[in-house]
Design a protein around this motif. Structure first.
Motif, short mmCIF file in Angstrom:
data_model
loop_
_atom_site.label_atom_id
_atom_site.label_comp_id
_atom_site.label_asym_id
_atom_site.label_seq_id
_atom_site.Cartn_x
_atom_site.Cartn_y
_atom_site.Cartn_z
N GLU A 129 -66.35 -18.55 20.57
CA GLU A 129 -66.58 -18.95 19.31
C GLU A 129 -67.54 -17.86 18.38
O GLU A 129 -67.92 -17.20 18.88
CB GLU A 129 -67.60 -20.32 19.46
N SER A 130 -67.37 -18.23 16.94
CA SER A 130 -68.18 -17.14 16.12
C SER A 130 -69.33 -17.05 16.40
O SER A 130 -70.03 -16.05 16.24
CB SER A 130 -67.87 -17.89 14.57
N TYR A 131 -70.14 -18.05 17.04
CA TYR A 131 -71.63 -17.73 17.31
C TYR A 131 -71.84 -16.65 18.57
O TYR A 131 -72.44 -15.50 18.54
CB TYR A 131 -72.45 -18.99 17.62
N GLU A 132 -70.59 -16.95 19.42
CA GLU A 132 -70.50 -15.92 20.68
C GLU A 132 -70.22 -14.43 20.22
O GLU A 132 -70.80 -13.57 20.70
CB GLU A 132 -69.71 -16.55 21.68
N LEU A 133 -69.48 -14.33 19.32
CA LEU A 133 -69.00 -13.11 18.64
C LEU A 133 -70.33 -12.41 17.96
O LEU A 133 -70.62 -11.23 18.17
CB LEU A 133 -67.99 -13.48 17.82
N GLU A 134 -70.97 -13.16 17.15
CA GLU A 134 -72.13 -12.71 16.40
C GLU A 134 -73.13 -12.17 17.69
O GLU A 134 -73.62 -11.13 17.26
CB GLU A 134 -72.56 -13.66 15.58
N ALA A 135 -73.42 -13.10 18.72
CA ALA A 135 -74.47 -12.62 19.68
C ALA A 135 -74.06 -11.36 20.27
O ALA A 135 -74.96 -10.31 20.56
CB ALA A 135 -74.58 -13.66 20.59
N THR A 136 -72.93 -11.28 20.61
CA THR A 136 -72.40 -10.01 21.12
C THR A 136 -72.51 -8.94 20.15
O THR A 136 -72.51 -7.65 20.49
CB THR A 136 -70.94 -10.10 21.75
N ARG A 137 -72.07 -8.89 19.06
CA ARG A 137 -72.35 -7.77 18.21
C ARG A 137 -73.71 -7.24 18.04
O ARG A 137 -74.05 -6.19 18.03
CB ARG A 137 -71.92 -8.27 16.61
N LYS A 138 -74.78 -8.48 18.03
CA LYS A 138 -76.19 -8.20 17.91
C LYS A 138 -76.51 -7.31 19.23
O LYS A 138 -77.21 -6.20 19.00
CB LYS A 138 -76.84 -9.31 17.86
N ALA A 139 -75.99 -7.70 20.51
CA ALA A 139 -76.46 -7.12 21.64
C ALA A 139 -75.74 -5.68 21.68
O ALA A 139 -76.28 -4.58 22.20
CB ALA A 139 -75.95 -7.79 22.90
N SER A 140 -74.62 -5.31 20.93
CA SER A 140 -74.22 -4.07 20.87
C SER A 140 -74.78 -3.24 19.96
O SER A 140 -75.13 -1.86 20.31
CB SER A 140 -72.70 -4.30 20.33
N GLN A 141 -75.14 -3.75 18.96
CA GLN A 141 -76.12 -3.28 18.10
C GLN A 141 -77.22 -2.50 18.62
O GLN A 141 -77.75 -1.26 18.38
CB GLN A 141 -76.34 -3.80 16.93
#
Length: 355
Positions: free
Chosen positions: A130-142
């Motif tokens: 879901e969009s939230y999960e994608l955003e959380a993974t983006r943050k973890a990647s950053q």
């Protein structure tokens, strides 16, 4: 969000001729309930659901999951409580997590139960994010990207692999990571030929390849990235070897898009290496999904039967490992889009010579 996940789970159960499920894996508990305590069990029927936990977590469970589940205290008798729910819901067949539930717990639940049991893998329901999960993974990647950037000045002859792992993990924590995604890999010199060479007391020497495989966690979601650097000036042989893997990695990333066969992507990169007579040194799968666990569906491998869907997350991580000499792996995490992918890990991939 949780309501839709429950609906998807119930549709999955009906498709598998089951009318209920027992969920005890902490990641699945979190995904299907919002409960992050990690101890307990969900018993889900087609029209009723109960979350069993103990007195340490009941208040937390009510706050996180009380909108969707009845919250009950199992008082130290989890198996008996699960069996009670199976009876109360009058279930005919209950699915359970075949790759997680212990034989001991299964036997304790099944002893005296009136329903049948279906071994099942429900983790695939978490594959499309879901969009939230994608955003959380983006943050973890950053966080992982920044932590590695901050580490670069300290990678030099005389430091140990363990020192580098400790500093990298500390960087991630200070930047907001909840924990490390997995045991950090730092492998230098001949040890870089070990795909999972976790950090050792070995001293990094001038001329070493050094492979770093690491990740951060943000709100439960894992990132995963690998970069290999050279300490000092790279030899021409090192440059040629590195660039061969880099081109294979870029090829793999370019093939990721919705509708692509997971097996075909793996094969294309493997076949590329075969053209240079080095495929025997590529000893693992091309990639795997990430999410609440570091290894999830989908998998890019010779045995995969899956097809990528939009909003899945997958790593692309080819590596070549020559025992007694050196190895290189380059890895990105990417989010699948309709016509390609979004690269979540931004650290440059060109060979870094740390002079």
């Amino acid at each position: 969000m949780i309501e839709q996940r429950i609906a998807d789970l119930r549709a999955f159960l009906e498709a598998h001729d089951a009318d209920g499920a027992i969920i005890v894996q902490p990641e699945n508990l979190r995904y299907f309930s919002g409960f992050t305590g990690g101890e307990g069990a969900l018993v889900i029927g087609l029209d009723k659901a109960v979350l069993w936990t103990d007195s340490r977590y009941t208040e937390q469970a009510v706050q996180q999951s009380g909108s969707w589940y009845d919250i009950e205290n199992h008082q130290g008798a989890l198996a008996r409580s699960i069996r009670q729910s199976l009876t109360d819901m009058d279930l005919g067949v209950a699915a359970y997590e075949e790759n997680f539930m212990t034989h001991y717990l299964y036997e304790a639940i099944a002893d005296g139960a009136l329903c049948g049991f279906l071994p099942c893998d429900m983790t695939g329901l978490r594959a499309v994010k879901e969009s939230y999960e994608l955003e959380a993974t983006r943050k973890a990647s950053q966080i992982a990207d920044q932590a590695f950037s901050d580490l670069l000045p300290y990678i030099k002859p005389g430091v140990t692999e363990k020192e580098m792992a400790a500093r990298l993990e500390s960087n991630m924590l200070l930047l907001g990571s909840e924990e490390k995604s997995f045991t950090t890999i730092v492998a230098s010199g001949k040890r870089s030929a070990m795909p999972h060479g976790t950090a050792s007391p070995k001293v990094i020497e001038k001329g070493d390849f050094v492979t770093f495989d690491f990740g951060a966690v943000w709100d439960g979601y894992h990132s995963d990235i690998t970069r290999t650097v050279v300490v000092g000036k790279a030899t021409q042989a090192q440059k040629d070897f590195y660039n061969l893997i880099l081109e294979g990695q870029k090829m793999g990333v370019s093939l990721v898009k919705a509708g692509s066969s997971c097996r075909a992507i793996d094969y294309a990169v493997r076949n590329y290496f075969a053209g240079y007579h080095v495929s025997q040194y590529f000893t693992h799968s091309l990639g795997h999904g990430t999410g609440l666990e570091i290894h999830e569906q989908p998998v890019l491998s010779p045995r995969s039967t899956g097809v990528l869907q939009e909003n899945m997350i997958v790593t692309v991580e080819p590596g070549l490992y020559i025992e007694g000499k050196f190895g290189v792996r380059i890895e990105d995490s990417v989010a699948v889009t309709a016509d390609g992918c979004e690269i979540l890990t931004k650290t440059p991939k060109e060979l870094m010579e740390l002079l």
